[in-house]
Design a protein around this motif. Structure first.
Motif, PDB file in Angstrom:
ATOM      1  N   VAL A 118      35.021   4.656 -13.254  1.00  0.00           N
ATOM      2  CA  VAL A 118      36.450   4.687 -12.947  1.00  0.00           C
ATOM      3  C   VAL A 118      37.030   5.956 -13.558  1.00  0.00           C
ATOM      4  O   VAL A 118      36.886   6.202 -14.747  1.00  0.00           O
ATOM      5  CB  VAL A 118      37.181   3.450 -13.514  1.00  0.00           C
ATOM      6  CG1 VAL A 118      38.682   3.546 -13.241  1.00  0.00           C
ATOM      7  CG2 VAL A 118      36.612   2.171 -12.904  1.00  0.00           C
ATOM      8  N   GLU A 119      37.667   6.772 -12.696  1.00  0.00           N
ATOM      9  CA  GLU A 119      38.253   8.028 -13.134  1.00  0.00           C
ATOM     10  C   GLU A 119      39.653   8.175 -12.564  1.00  0.00           C
ATOM     11  O   GLU A 119      39.825   8.181 -11.341  1.00  0.00           O
ATOM     12  CB  GLU A 119      37.395   9.223 -12.687  1.00  0.00           C
ATOM     13  CG  GLU A 119      35.996   9.244 -13.250  1.00  0.00           C
ATOM     14  CD  GLU A 119      35.156  10.384 -12.672  1.00  0.00           C
ATOM     15  OE1 GLU A 119      35.632  11.057 -11.746  1.00  0.00           O
ATOM     16  OE2 GLU A 119      34.017  10.584 -13.149  1.00  0.00           O
ATOM     17  N   ASP A 120      40.635   8.251 -13.424  1.00  0.00           N
ATOM     18  CA  ASP A 120      42.010   8.526 -13.006  1.00  0.00           C
ATOM     19  C   ASP A 120      42.474   7.586 -11.892  1.00  0.00           C
ATOM     20  O   ASP A 120      43.030   8.017 -10.887  1.00  0.00           O
ATOM     21  CB  ASP A 120      42.136   9.981 -12.551  1.00  0.00           C
ATOM     22  CG  ASP A 120      43.598  10.427 -12.452  1.00  0.00           C
ATOM     23  OD1 ASP A 120      44.466   9.821 -13.116  1.00  0.00           O
ATOM     24  OD2 ASP A 120      43.871  11.375 -11.697  1.00  0.00           O
ATOM     25  N   GLY A 121      42.228   6.293 -12.083  1.00  0.00           N
ATOM     26  CA  GLY A 121      42.717   5.296 -11.139  1.00  0.00           C
ATOM     27  C   GLY A 121      41.823   5.045  -9.946  1.00  0.00           C
ATOM     28  O   GLY A 121      42.125   4.179  -9.113  1.00  0.00           O
ATOM     29  N   ILE A 122      40.725   5.782  -9.817  1.00  0.00           N
ATOM     30  CA  ILE A 122      39.830   5.623  -8.672  1.00  0.00           C
ATOM     31  C   ILE A 122      38.484   5.077  -9.153  1.00  0.00           C
ATOM     32  O   ILE A 122      37.866   5.635 -10.059  1.00  0.00           O
ATOM     33  CB  ILE A 122      39.605   6.963  -7.951  1.00  0.00           C
ATOM     34  CG1 ILE A 122      40.944   7.556  -7.508  1.00  0.00           C
ATOM     35  CG2 ILE A 122      38.678   6.770  -6.757  1.00  0.00           C
ATOM     36  CD1 ILE A 122      40.841   8.983  -7.006  1.00  0.00           C
ATOM     37  N   ALA A 123      38.052   3.976  -8.545  1.00  0.00           N
ATOM     38  CA  ALA A 123      36.721   3.431  -8.823  1.00  0.00           C
ATOM     39  C   ALA A 123      35.742   4.025  -7.817  1.00  0.00           C
ATOM     40  O   ALA A 123      35.887   3.829  -6.605  1.00  0.00           O
ATOM     41  CB  ALA A 123      36.735   1.909  -8.719  1.00  0.00           C
ATOM     42  N   TRP A 124      34.780   4.793  -8.307  1.00  0.00           N
ATOM     43  CA  TRP A 124      33.747   5.396  -7.470  1.00  0.00           C
ATOM     44  C   TRP A 124      32.518   4.495  -7.553  1.00  0.00           C
ATOM     45  O   TRP A 124      31.864   4.402  -8.587  1.00  0.00           O
ATOM     46  CB  TRP A 124      33.409   6.799  -7.955  1.00  0.00           C
ATOM     47  CG  TRP A 124      34.574   7.749  -7.925  1.00  0.00           C
ATOM     48  CD1 TRP A 124      35.489   7.965  -8.907  1.00  0.00           C
ATOM     49  CD2 TRP A 124      34.949   8.599  -6.827  1.00  0.00           C
ATOM     50  NE1 TRP A 124      36.416   8.890  -8.505  1.00  0.00           N
ATOM     51  CE2 TRP A 124      36.120   9.309  -7.236  1.00  0.00           C
ATOM     52  CE3 TRP A 124      34.415   8.835  -5.561  1.00  0.00           C
ATOM     53  CZ2 TRP A 124      36.751  10.231  -6.410  1.00  0.00           C
ATOM     54  CZ3 TRP A 124      35.043   9.758  -4.737  1.00  0.00           C
ATOM     55  CH2 TRP A 124      36.200  10.444  -5.163  1.00  0.00           C
ATOM     56  N   VAL A 125      32.230   3.804  -6.472  1.00  0.00           N
ATOM     57  CA  VAL A 125      31.116   2.850  -6.421  1.00  0.00           C
ATOM     58  C   VAL A 125      30.065   3.389  -5.464  1.00  0.00           C
ATOM     59  O   VAL A 125      30.397   3.848  -4.369  1.00  0.00           O
ATOM     60  CB  VAL A 125      31.603   1.463  -5.951  1.00  0.00           C
ATOM     61  CG1 VAL A 125      30.440   0.473  -5.893  1.00  0.00           C
ATOM     62  CG2 VAL A 125      32.701   0.939  -6.871  1.00  0.00           C
TER      63      VAL A 125
END
Length: 282
Positions: A17-24
């Motif tokens: 999770v980076e700056d409000g975005i979950a990268w899955v």
């Protein structure tokens, strides 16, 4: 040469999770991210873990390596499961279809970032995501007809739902691949961009979505999905009830604040930008 050890269930999905975005990410690059029972179980757990986290505003689903996902793992999902009998088959189906469904009705906006191969069973999560951005050189395929079965697991329905009928029929019957650009032209994805600009474009969209009211986003995406098979009158009635439900989830406060910013502060223009959701009270 010794075979590589099997990935643990936990290692089949990568996320941060980076700056409000979950990268899955599908994380079986050595298998073009084919979906195994282990991966399906793990993906559902990861989605559920991230869904109500306050630091997650948008979820992006992508793949490690050269593929998004090449579909279901023929060895682990089909052959090995079928050898265990009908009970194992049904369990495996529920695990895969379960997270596809969870993705369709996710609390947060979702973006498919399709960086490579997207085949067969991959059409399930493709449809589950709200927005789909592909690299122009990505490959989309319903190859099932080439090895003697129909495109199951919802893949046929996804093609028929998103593409013009004649294009979907050709796609399912011929077993020929579509490039990312062709997938855009035929409605399978939202947009296709050069591979080197893929993450940049997805990040741009995610950053716009992050600024919008989360309750309104959820109500909007669910309404759009629910109305697909409705008549106009039924859709209109559903929208009225959905708006009323939105008010009980904080929508009334958001709308009042947006109206105040527009009429009183004159600080934003609804047709061009989003109001400042950080000022919503309650």
């Amino acid at each position: 040469m010794a075979p590589k050890p099997e990935r643990s269930e936990e290692d089949t999905v990568a996320y941060c999770v980076e700056d409000g975005i979950a990268w899955v990410a599908f994380n079986r690059p050595e298998k073009r991210n084919c979906m195994s029972p282990k991966l399906n179980r793990r993906m559902k757990a990861v989605l559920e873990e991230l869904e109500f986290r306050d630091d997650v505003r948008v979820l992006v689903l992508t793949g490690e390596g050269e593929a998004w996902t090449a579909g279901m793992d023929l060895k682990e999902y089909f052959r090995e499961t079928e050898a265990l009998g009908l009970g194992a088959i049904r369990k495996s189906q529920r695990e895969s279809y379960g997270w596809f469904e969870r993705l369709r009705w996710y609390e947060k906006p979702t973006i498919a970032m399709i960086n490579g191969w997207c085949f067969g069973g991959g059409y399930g999560p493709l449809f589950g995501c709200d927005i789909a951005i592909a690299s122009e050189d990505a490959q989309f395929g319903l190859s099932e007809i080439n090895w003697g079965i129909l495109p199951g697991g919802g893949a046929s329905k996804v093609a028929q739902e998103l593409m013009p009928f004649r294009k979907a029929m050709y796609h399912a019957m011929m077993g020929e691949n579509l490039s990312g650009k062709q997938a855009e032209e035929q409605g399978l994805v939202t947009e296709a961009v050069p591979a080197e600009k893929l993450r940049e474009r997805v990040l741009e969209i995610a950053n716009v979505l992050k600024k919008k009211d989360s309750h309104a986003l959820r109500a909007t995406k669910w309404t759009m999905r629910r109305m697909v098979d409705m008549t106009y009158d039924n859709g209109l009635e559903y929208q009225i009830r959905a708006q009323e439900a939105l008010h009980s989830f904080g929508g009334a406060a958001a709308r009042k604040e947006a109206t105040r910013q527009f009429l009183d502060e004159k600080s934003f223009k609804p047709g061009l930008e989003t109001f400042d959701v950080t000022k919503v009270k309650g």
